[in-house]
Every structure is written in structure tokens, then in C-alpha cells.
Design an enzyme around this catalytic site. Structure first.
Site, mmCIF file in Angstrom:
data_model
loop_
_atom_site.group_PDB
_atom_site.id
_atom_site.type_symbol
_atom_site.label_atom_id
_atom_site.label_comp_id
_atom_site.label_asym_id
_atom_site.label_seq_id
_atom_site.Cartn_x
_atom_site.Cartn_y
_atom_site.Cartn_z
ATOM 1 N N SER A 140 0.865 -1.183 0.000
ATOM 2 C CA SER A 140 0.000 0.000 0.000
ATOM 3 C C SER A 140 0.894 1.222 0.000
ATOM 4 O O SER A 140 1.635 1.450 0.967
ATOM 5 C CB SER A 140 -0.885 0.030 1.249
ATOM 6 O OG SER A 140 -1.367 1.357 1.430
ATOM 7 N N MET A 190 -12.141 4.269 0.225
ATOM 8 C CA MET A 190 -12.726 4.467 1.560
ATOM 9 C C MET A 190 -13.400 5.825 1.521
ATOM 10 O O MET A 190 -12.965 6.791 2.163
ATOM 11 C CB MET A 190 -11.612 4.415 2.626
ATOM 12 C CG MET A 190 -11.109 3.003 2.857
ATOM 13 S SD MET A 190 -9.509 2.980 3.685
ATOM 14 C CE MET A 190 -8.446 3.167 2.277
ATOM 15 N N ASP A 239 -4.817 3.438 -1.502
ATOM 16 C CA ASP A 239 -5.838 3.753 -0.499
ATOM 17 C C ASP A 239 -6.381 5.157 -0.689
ATOM 18 O O ASP A 239 -5.652 6.141 -0.518
ATOM 19 C CB ASP A 239 -5.212 3.646 0.902
ATOM 20 C CG ASP A 239 -5.031 2.207 1.324
ATOM 21 O OD1 ASP A 239 -6.008 1.444 1.259
ATOM 22 O OD2 ASP A 239 -3.905 1.845 1.720
ATOM 23 N N HIS A 282 -8.570 0.983 -3.453
ATOM 24 C CA HIS A 282 -9.443 0.738 -2.302
ATOM 25 C C HIS A 282 -10.106 2.055 -1.935
ATOM 26 O O HIS A 282 -9.471 2.939 -1.368
ATOM 27 C CB HIS A 282 -8.561 0.186 -1.160
ATOM 28 C CG HIS A 282 -9.274 -0.023 0.130
ATOM 29 N ND1 HIS A 282 -8.602 -0.242 1.320
ATOM 30 C CD2 HIS A 282 -10.601 -0.065 0.451
ATOM 31 C CE1 HIS A 282 -9.474 -0.405 2.289
ATOM 32 N NE2 HIS A 282 -10.690 -0.299 1.798
ATOM 33 N N HIS A 304 -1.472 -1.581 -4.144
ATOM 34 C CA HIS A 304 -2.726 -1.198 -3.486
ATOM 35 C C HIS A 304 -2.735 0.315 -3.252
ATOM 36 O O HIS A 304 -1.801 0.865 -2.668
ATOM 37 C CB HIS A 304 -2.797 -1.964 -2.167
ATOM 38 C CG HIS A 304 -4.039 -1.759 -1.362
ATOM 39 N ND1 HIS A 304 -5.201 -2.468 -1.568
ATOM 40 C CD2 HIS A 304 -4.294 -0.948 -0.293
ATOM 41 C CE1 HIS A 304 -6.103 -2.114 -0.682
ATOM 42 N NE2 HIS A 304 -5.587 -1.185 0.105
ATOM 43 N N MET A 334 -8.941 8.011 0.582
ATOM 44 C CA MET A 334 -9.698 8.422 1.777
ATOM 45 C C MET A 334 -10.223 9.839 1.597
ATOM 46 O O MET A 334 -9.487 10.710 1.131
ATOM 47 C CB MET A 334 -8.784 8.391 2.999
ATOM 48 C CG MET A 334 -8.108 7.049 3.202
ATOM 49 S SD MET A 334 -6.962 7.135 4.575
ATOM 50 C CE MET A 334 -6.314 5.468 4.558
ATOM 51 N N MET A 386 -11.129 -5.967 6.360
ATOM 52 C CA MET A 386 -10.278 -4.956 6.994
ATOM 53 C C MET A 386 -9.865 -5.468 8.371
ATOM 54 O O MET A 386 -10.713 -5.816 9.195
ATOM 55 C CB MET A 386 -11.046 -3.637 7.165
ATOM 56 C CG MET A 386 -11.244 -2.837 5.900
ATOM 57 S SD MET A 386 -9.716 -2.443 5.008
ATOM 58 C CE MET A 386 -8.800 -1.493 6.233
ATOM 59 N N ASP A 411 -6.261 -6.510 4.863
ATOM 60 C CA ASP A 411 -5.659 -5.184 4.795
ATOM 61 C C ASP A 411 -5.597 -4.569 6.192
ATOM 62 O O ASP A 411 -6.637 -4.323 6.807
ATOM 63 C CB ASP A 411 -6.518 -4.319 3.854
ATOM 64 C CG ASP A 411 -5.960 -2.927 3.645
ATOM 65 O OD1 ASP A 411 -4.870 -2.629 4.157
ATOM 66 O OD2 ASP A 411 -6.630 -2.139 2.949
HETATM 67 C C1 DX5 Z 1 -6.078 1.483 6.085
HETATM 68 C C2 DX5 Z 1 -5.676 1.142 4.674
HETATM 69 C C3 DX5 Z 1 -4.562 0.175 4.573
HETATM 70 C C4 DX5 Z 1 -3.301 0.638 5.208
HETATM 71 C C5 DX5 Z 1 -2.451 -0.546 5.521
HETATM 72 O O1 DX5 Z 1 -7.152 2.322 6.061
HETATM 73 O O2 DX5 Z 1 -6.766 0.583 3.952
HETATM 74 O O3 DX5 Z 1 -4.328 -0.244 3.237
HETATM 75 O O4 DX5 Z 1 -2.596 1.545 4.420
HETATM 76 O O5 DX5 Z 1 -1.354 -0.081 6.193
HETATM 77 P P1 DX5 Z 1 -0.539 -0.929 7.254
HETATM 78 O O6 DX5 Z 1 -0.023 -2.125 6.504
HETATM 79 O O7 DX5 Z 1 0.486 0.027 7.690
HETATM 80 O O8 DX5 Z 1 -1.521 -1.334 8.335
HETATM 81 ZN ZN ZN Z 2 -6.404 -0.399 1.898
#
Ligand code: DX5
Ligand code: ZN
Length: 229
Positions: free
Chosen positions: A11, A72, A38, A70, A36, A40, A141, A179
Site C-alpha cells: 500500500s 474508503m 488507499d 481501495h 494497493h 480516503m 479490513m 488489509d
Molecule cells: C487502512 C488502509 C490500509 C493501510 C495498511 O485504512 O486501507 O491499506 O494503508 O497499512 P498498514 O499495513 O500500515 O496497516
Molecule cells: Zn487499503
């Protein structure tokens, strides 16, 4: 899509964005084929990350990689086209953010991407049953979404088991992804639960040597999955 499962999906949230290209190259040189991203929005989760422009940069840096986005975010339908255009191969939306989940999944497919559905730690696996035949990936998650670097929530292991059982029961072929908080200490055990894709942020990008860490995670995941002894 032809992967040697299980795969490690770094990620980039945990990357140093002043050297994003360099760090992505370190990943691909270490054999990474899946990245991956992320996304947000500050509404669905209490943090803001980045948008399609960064996904486009990842696509340009790693043209051969499989890019998993992903989302969110609230109202993901508003942004599916943007992320598809930016180069996403697969788009995952949250069960909790989609009142019309089936339509959203259809919308992702309509834009030429593979489809994924994610659930938060407090959402039961059973709620995914009606959609599992329509998705390519289901994501458990193992931290509350919003931040990298959190500790793995142990009850996620039971959820991985339930999901794998549902997959066998339904005779469907979606991939199982985990994840949050995945590291060299827990990955071998998690791989025993028929997990296909391990997202790893901090454990990859905060390592002293990204390439070495990727080899370590890959090796342990393969041992756990019984691919090598
Ligand atoms: C959290 C994300 C993850 C995160 C994982 O909201 O969806 O993908 O970046 O990071 P680590 O591996 O540091 O927990
Ligand atoms: Zn993620």
C-alpha cells in the site's frame, strides 16, 4: 490476471511521497505485481489521502502492475470513472458506504474494472453473502480504515475463516484480501487461512530495505499457504 498466489500488495499510503517512483521501482524489482492504492475522503474515514492523479502516476511508473484501488469514500459511484481512467485494474468499495451495493458493483464492471467489496472490522462476513457471486475480490479490513501503521485486530482471523468457508460453500472464485497490520510476524499464520492477497503498507515502506522485506513477506506467505516447505 494470472498471479502466483498468495501475493503481497504494497500500500503506497506508507511510502515516502518525495520518492514515490523510486520506491515503487524497488517494489517491482523485488517481484511485486500488485499495488494497493488507499483513497480516503475525510468523511467515510477520518483522514484524507490522495486521488486519481497519484493513481495515474503509479500506473505510469509501473505499467505492468495490477493496480487495486481501495475506495474508503462516501458516494463511490461519483468517482469510479475517474479511477478507471487513471488506470485502476480493480476497484474495491466498502459495504458500509454503498446503500445500492449491487448497482455500484455493476457500475465498476461497466467501466472495465474488476470488482471488490470491503468490510470494516465490526461488519459481519455473513452480510456479504448476497454479493459474493458478483465480485472478484472480498476484503476483510483488519484495522479500522483511515490510517496506516495500526495493529492487526485478531478477530479478523475468524472472519477470514468464515469468508473462505462461504467461498467453498457458494462455489465462487473471488479472491480473499486482508488489509491492515500485516507484518512478518503474522503473515505466515494468515496465509494458512486461504488468504490470497496481503496488503502491507508500513511493513514494506518503513523497512530499512524494501526489497528484502518484500522477499521475506512473500516467502512467509508462501510457506503459510503450503506452496513451499
Ligand atoms: C487502512 C488502509 C490500509 C493501510 C495498511 O485504512 O486501507 O491499506 O494503508 O497499512 P498498514 O499495513 O500500515 O496497516
Ligand atoms: Zn487499503
Amino acid at each position: 490476471m494470472n498471479f502466483d498466489l498468495p501475493v503481497i500488495a504494497p500500500s503506497i499510503l506508507a511510502a515516502d511521497f518525495t520518492k514515490l517512483g523510486e520506491q515503487i521501482n524497488e517494489c517491482t524489482h523485488a517481484g511485486i505485481k500488485w499495488i494497493h492504492c488507499d483513497i480516503m475522503d475525510g468523511h467515510f474515514v477520518p483522514n484524507i489521502s490522495y486521488g486519481p492523479v497519484i493513481v495515474q502516476s503509479v500506473r505510469r511508473t509501473a505499467p505492468e502492475a495490477f493496480i487495486d484501488v481501495h475506495l474508503m469514500i462516501e458516494n463511490p459511484d461519483l468517482f469510479i470513472e475517474d479511477f478507471a481512467d487513471a488506470g485502476a485494474d480493480l476497484i474495491t468499495v466498502h459495504y458500509e458506504a454503498c446503500p445500492h451495493l449491487h448497482r455500484t458493483i455493476q457500475n465498476i464492471r461497466l467501466h472495465g474494472c474488476m470488482t471488490g467489496v470491503a468490510i470494516n472490522p465490526a461488519t459481519p462476513v455473513e452480510l456479504l453473502r448476497p454479493i459474493l457471486s458478483d465480485v472478484d475480490l472480498a476484503l476483510i479490513m483488519s484495522v479500522n480504515p483511515g490510517f496506516g501503521g495500526q495493529s492487526f485486530i485478531k478477530s479478523s482471523i475468524a472472519k477470514l475463516q468464515q469468508l473462505a468457508e462461504l467461498r467453498s460453500l457458494l462455489g465462487t472464485h473471488f479472491l480473499i484480501q486482508i488489509d491492515g497490520g500485516v507484518d512478518p510476524e503474522n503473515i505466515q499464520h494468515l496465509a494458512q487461512e486461504r488468504t490470497d492477497v496481503f496488503v502491507a503498507g508500513s511493513s514494506v515502506f518503513k523497512a530499512n530495505n524494501i526489497g528484502k522485506r518484500i522477499h521475506e513477506l512473500t516467502q512467509k506467505a508462501r510457506v503459510g499457504a503450503g506452496k513451499i516447505v
